[in-house]
Motif scaffolding. Structure first.
Motif, PDB file in Angstrom:
ATOM      1  N   UNK A 109     -64.667 106.517 -97.893  1.00 12.68           N
ATOM      2  CA  UNK A 109     -65.351 106.362 -99.307  1.00 12.68           C
ATOM      3  C   UNK A 109     -65.199 104.671 -99.519  1.00 12.68           C
ATOM      4  N   UNK A 110     -66.172 104.250-100.019  1.00 10.08           N
ATOM      5  CA  UNK A 110     -65.985 102.797-100.490  1.00 10.08           C
ATOM      6  C   UNK A 110     -66.319 102.781-102.008  1.00 10.08           C
ATOM      7  N   UNK A 111     -65.491 101.996-102.733  1.00  7.26           N
ATOM      8  CA  UNK A 111     -65.835 102.034-104.296  1.00  7.26           C
ATOM      9  C   UNK A 111     -65.597 100.520-104.616  1.00  7.26           C
ATOM     10  N   UNK A 112     -66.401  99.911-105.259  1.00  8.74           N
ATOM     11  CA  UNK A 112     -66.355  98.516-105.860  1.00  8.74           C
ATOM     12  C   UNK A 112     -66.469  98.528-107.463  1.00  8.74           C
ATOM     13  N   UNK A 113     -65.494  98.101-108.119  1.00  8.11           N
ATOM     14  CA  UNK A 113     -65.167  98.141-109.465  1.00  8.11           C
ATOM     15  C   UNK A 113     -64.699  96.835-109.920  1.00  8.11           C
ATOM     16  N   UNK A 114     -65.392  96.374-111.084  1.00  2.00           N
ATOM     17  CA  UNK A 114     -64.982  95.130-111.876  1.00  2.00           C
ATOM     18  C   UNK A 114     -64.523  95.481-113.230  1.00  2.00           C
ATOM     19  N   UNK A 115     -63.561  94.309-113.475  1.00  3.13           N
ATOM     20  CA  UNK A 115     -62.880  94.663-114.908  1.00  3.13           C
ATOM     21  C   UNK A 115     -63.778  93.906-115.665  1.00  3.13           C
TER      22      UNK A 115
END
Length: 184
Positions: free
Chosen positions: A178-184
């Protein structure tokens, strides 16, 4: 989940270029998407396989691993000038609040992910900072990587980041990872 570490006696497997079939340098850099002067952390850096890939494209990289023996292997292979090796758990990073422009982990999220680590990542990433997780997926076959029972699914990872206040920008469920990109 497993919450284990990779066996140091198998560290040479971490430097196998066949790992690129699960995440290439180019894919990781595209997802991380930080400026050339950025300060980032490689969470679970191991022998520095991906640390060394990212280092030429950022200002500084902290190679974070709980096992100092992994850092010893990295030192034997050579450490880039802009890389600092840090022995620490992800739930207690030795960084100031908002210090990092980005962070990433490759095939280690299942080893450290908890409410505490997600909160710690939210603390050390600056507002707008991006975190990238590429890991073994619970939806995978288990032919590579840890047993599927030790893995998170893509929606589990999304929920972990969202619960810590991150905005999830992308979720990819692939054949084994899986690949997850998240931003604060």
């Amino acid at each position: 989940m497993g919450f284990h570490t990779f066996p140091v006696d198998r560290a040479d497997a971490l430097d196998d270029p066949a790992r690129y079939r699960f995440c290439s340098r180019e894919e990781l850099l595209e997802m991380l998407d930080v400026a050339a002067d950025a300060v980032v952390a490689d969470l679970g850096s191991g022998t520095g396989f991906y640390t060394d890939d990212v280092a030429p494209f950022v200002g500084a990289v902290y190679g974070v691993d709980v096992q100092s023996e992994m850092h010893d292997v990295h030192r034997e292979n050579g450490v880039s000038e802009n890389v600092e090796l840090v022995a620490a758990n992800v739930d207690s990073l030795p960084f100031d609040d908002d210090e990092l422009d980005g962070a990433y982990s490759t095939m280690t999220h299942h080893e450290y992910a908890s409410d505490e680590t997600m909160a710690e990542l939210a603390r050390v990433l600056r507002p707008g900072g991006r975190v990238v997780t590429v890991d073994w997926s619970a939806t995978g076959t288990g032919e590579d990587g840890p047993d599927p029972d030790e893995r998170f699914g893509p929606e589990d990872v999304r929920e972990q980041f969202e619960a810590a206040g991150f905005t999830v920008e992308r979720v990819h469920d692939r054949p084994e990872t899986l690949a997850v990109v998240a931003r604060r």
